[in-house]
Design an enzyme around this catalytic site. Structure first.
Site, PDB file in Angstrom:
ATOM      1  N   GLY A  42       0.810  -1.214   0.000  1.00 13.79           N
ATOM      2  CA  GLY A  42       0.000   0.000   0.000  1.00 13.79           C
ATOM      3  C   GLY A  42       0.840   1.258   0.000  1.00 13.79           C
ATOM      4  N   GLY A  44       0.298   5.697   0.632  1.00 18.06           N
ATOM      5  CA  GLY A  44      -0.599   6.735   1.090  1.00 18.06           C
ATOM      6  C   GLY A  44       0.129   8.056   1.180  1.00 18.06           C
ATOM      7  N   GLY A  45      -0.610   9.075   1.576  1.00 17.83           N
ATOM      8  CA  GLY A  45      -0.016  10.395   1.688  1.00 17.83           C
ATOM      9  C   GLY A  45       1.053  10.472   2.760  1.00 17.83           C
ATOM     10  CB  THR A  48       5.741   3.038   1.451  1.00 15.56           C
ATOM     11  OG1 THR A  48       5.884   4.178   0.600  1.00 15.56           O
ATOM     12  CG2 THR A  48       5.674   1.778   0.596  1.00 15.56           C
ATOM     13  CB  VAL A  49       1.636  -0.237   3.966  1.00 15.74           C
ATOM     14  CG1 VAL A  49       1.364  -1.373   4.952  1.00 15.74           C
ATOM     15  CG2 VAL A  49       1.010   1.064   4.470  1.00 15.74           C
ATOM     16  CG  ASP A 172      -7.381  11.623   5.994  1.00 19.44           C
ATOM     17  OD1 ASP A 172      -8.208  12.133   5.204  1.00 19.44           O
ATOM     18  OD2 ASP A 172      -6.308  11.117   5.604  1.00 19.44           O
TER      19      ASP A 172
END
Length: 267
Positions: A42, A44-45, A48-49, A172
């Site tokens: 994944g 995201g803003g 990183t996953v 969020d």
């Protein structure tokens, strides 16, 4: 080696003990369980996953936070404290953290000093094998039964109610930040990078640096910087609308993998 095994045992222990507290994880263990950051699951803003695995096959998600001016040690520890105090079936389980700094001796203005040349901050969570709600809105909404949609909405409401009881505003909440975990696809709220803890002395906070994802931010947050529990309720309403309509309305679509939450006052 023994110390590394002890840390891995501590992580594994959390899968058999619901009351176990999140642990500190060394960088060497982070490298080991992710197989040197082999598989990205994944983006995201905020980071990183990577997929990680322990010795007896429990899977974990390891989030490497993106370096930025906003990521101070104070803010990082505030997020860790926030995650540590929340334990609920509809909140993704926080397992541990790693704060890694590589320092070298360098001359600064003619004086030898220890200087940071690399700083990495990681958060480790339980792994949700079924992706996130955004994926399902894009791919499988039309196959949903009403009972499943209701279950998802109910789970998000329960998680959000728990957060608000703890005086935590997520700020969020969006489909990309709702993971679908386990065989029953239980919704779990995740990503507390811009969440705020209210000490209870005031119901509304005013900020000059409002952040969030456009389409899910309430008007008063965008125009006046006002933060309250109502901010999350607005976001919840947008999610409910998308689930109940059974379509991926382009006015509310965000890219779950590479969209960075917007700063409203930077417009």
């Amino acid at each position: 080696m023994a110390e590394k095994e002890s840390e891995v045992e501590g992580l594994e222990h959390m899968f058999t003990n619901e009351n176990a507290e999140p642990v500190h994880i060394s960088y060497s263990v982070i490298e080991s369980i992710t197989k040197t950051f082999y598989r990205v699951i994944g983006h995201g803003g905020f980071g990183t996953v990577y997929l990680g695995s322990l010795r007896n096959d429990p899977m974990v998600a390891v989030k490497l936070l993106h370096p930025s001016q906003d990521l101070s040690d104070t803010q990082f520890m505030a997020e860790v404290k926030c995650l540590t105090r929340v334990k609920h079936k509809n909140i993704v389980r926080f397992l541990g953290y790693c704060a890694y700094t590589h320092e070298v001796v360098m001359k600064v203005e003619g004086i030898d000093r220890m200087v940071d040349i690399e700083r990495k901050r990681f958060l480790c969570f339980e792994y949700a094998p079924n992706g996130n709600l955004q994926d399902y809105l894009e791919e499988k909404t039309h196959g949903y039964q009403w009972s499943i949609r209701y279950k998802i909405i109910k789970g998000i409401c329960q998680g959000l109610h728990y957060l608000h009881q703890k005086r935590i505003n997520h700020l969020d909440l969006k489909p990309a930040n709702v993971l679908m975990g386990g065989a029953q696809m239980e919704p779990m709220i995740t990503d507390f990078g811009i969440s705020r803890h209210n000490d209870g002395t005031q119901s509304t906070i005013v900020t000059k640096n409002a952040k969030g994802t456009l389409g899910y931010m309430p008007p008063e947050l965008i125009t006046e910087g006002k933060i309250s529990s109502k901010s999350d309720i607005f976001s919840l309403g947008v999610i409910m609308r998308r689930l109940l309509m059974g379509s991926d309305d382009e006015n509310y679509t965000e890219n779950a993998h590479d969209e960075e939450p917007l700063k409203a006052h930077d417009k």
